[in-house]
Design a protein around this motif. Structure first.
Motif, short mmCIF file in Angstrom:
data_model
loop_
_atom_site.label_atom_id
_atom_site.label_comp_id
_atom_site.label_asym_id
_atom_site.label_seq_id
_atom_site.Cartn_x
_atom_site.Cartn_y
_atom_site.Cartn_z
N ALA A 7 18.21 11.77 -2.26
CA ALA A 7 17.60 10.44 -2.14
C ALA A 7 17.41 9.83 -3.54
N ASP A 8 17.46 8.52 -3.60
CA ASP A 8 17.24 7.80 -4.86
C ASP A 8 15.73 7.61 -5.03
N GLN A 9 15.10 8.49 -5.77
CA GLN A 9 13.65 8.46 -5.94
C GLN A 9 13.18 7.26 -6.76
N ALA A 10 14.10 6.63 -7.48
CA ALA A 10 13.75 5.45 -8.27
C ALA A 10 13.33 4.29 -7.38
N LEU A 11 13.70 4.33 -6.10
CA LEU A 11 13.30 3.25 -5.18
C LEU A 11 11.81 3.30 -4.87
N GLY A 12 11.20 4.44 -5.08
CA GLY A 12 9.76 4.57 -4.89
C GLY A 12 9.34 4.70 -3.44
N LEU A 13 8.05 4.86 -3.28
CA LEU A 13 7.45 4.98 -1.95
C LEU A 13 7.24 3.60 -1.34
N PRO A 14 6.93 3.54 -0.04
CA PRO A 14 6.61 2.24 0.57
C PRO A 14 5.47 1.56 -0.21
N VAL A 15 5.55 0.24 -0.28
CA VAL A 15 4.59 -0.53 -1.08
C VAL A 15 4.06 -1.71 -0.26
N TYR A 16 2.75 -1.93 -0.38
CA TYR A 16 2.13 -3.13 0.20
C TYR A 16 2.39 -4.28 -0.77
N ALA A 17 2.99 -5.36 -0.28
CA ALA A 17 3.39 -6.47 -1.15
C ALA A 17 2.19 -7.27 -1.66
N THR A 18 1.11 -7.31 -0.89
CA THR A 18 -0.09 -8.03 -1.29
C THR A 18 -1.32 -7.18 -0.94
N PRO A 19 -2.46 -7.47 -1.54
CA PRO A 19 -3.67 -6.69 -1.24
C PRO A 19 -4.08 -6.74 0.24
N GLY A 20 -3.77 -7.82 0.93
CA GLY A 20 -4.15 -7.95 2.33
C GLY A 20 -3.08 -7.57 3.33
N ALA A 21 -1.95 -7.05 2.86
CA ALA A 21 -0.84 -6.72 3.75
C ALA A 21 -1.20 -5.55 4.67
N ALA A 22 -0.85 -5.67 5.95
CA ALA A 22 -1.05 -4.59 6.92
C ALA A 22 0.11 -3.61 6.88
N GLY A 23 1.29 -4.09 6.52
CA GLY A 23 2.48 -3.26 6.51
C GLY A 23 3.00 -3.04 5.11
N ALA A 24 3.47 -1.82 4.85
CA ALA A 24 4.09 -1.48 3.57
C ALA A 24 5.60 -1.54 3.73
N ASP A 25 6.29 -2.17 2.79
CA ASP A 25 7.74 -2.33 2.86
C ASP A 25 8.45 -1.00 2.66
N ILE A 26 9.48 -0.77 3.49
CA ILE A 26 10.32 0.42 3.42
C ILE A 26 11.72 -0.02 3.01
N ARG A 27 12.36 0.77 2.16
CA ARG A 27 13.69 0.41 1.64
C ARG A 27 14.80 1.30 2.19
#
Length: 152
Positions: free
Chosen positions: A12-32
């Motif tokens: 896996a390309d670890q440089a892509l990082g873990l899921p991230v919340y785009a804003t402080p109030g986001a309910a969902g974290a983005d997956i790549r």
């Protein structure tokens, strides 16, 4: 806050990082999308594909992770998750992948690193099931699909 623990898949390309919340109030974290060959997939209209994320995860008992479409992709391109919300159970330890479908009219390219879905951590309550001879009455009763919008 609930801690979700991740492990990387081999290659896996670890440089892509873990899921991230785009804003402080986001309910969902983005997956790549995390393709082993760092390539892309051309998704034809009406087609679906299983997109790897390069991740495995451990979810605490009493919780689940729900996979949901990204609203921008759905609106602009018709990209959705046909089993939305997809549920990842707390006892699953295999690869995290996302079923992506093109409900749009044009081929859509999913490239390595693209944000393809969002994950929501949610509590789970398991029910206790039993059979009875009859159910209690309610004002709605047996009214089914569309019945609550009809005035009588």
């Amino acid at each position: 806050m609930v801690e979700i623990v991740f492990a990387w898949e081999p290659e896996a390309d670890q440089a892509l990082g873990l899921p991230v919340y785009a804003t402080p109030g986001a309910a969902g974290a983005d997956i790549r999308a995390n393709f082993r060959d760092r390539g892309q997939v051309d998704l034809a209209p009406g087609a679906r594909v299983l997109v790897p994320t390069g991740l495995r995860l451990a979810i605490p008992a009493g919780f689940e992770v729900q996979l949901r479409p990204r609203s921008g992709l759905a609106l602009k391109h018709g990209i959705t998750l046909p089993n939305s919300p997809g549920t990842i159970d707390s006892d699953y330890r295999g690869p995290l992948a996302v079923i992506v479908m093109n409900a749009g009219t044009e081929t859509f390219v999913i490239a390595h690193g693209d944000r393809i879905a969002q994950m929501v951590v949610a509590p789970v309550v398991q029910g206790a099931f039993r059979v009875v001879d009859d159910l209690d009455d309610t004002a709605r009763g047996t009214g089914g699909f569309g019945s609550t919008g009809v005035s009588g």
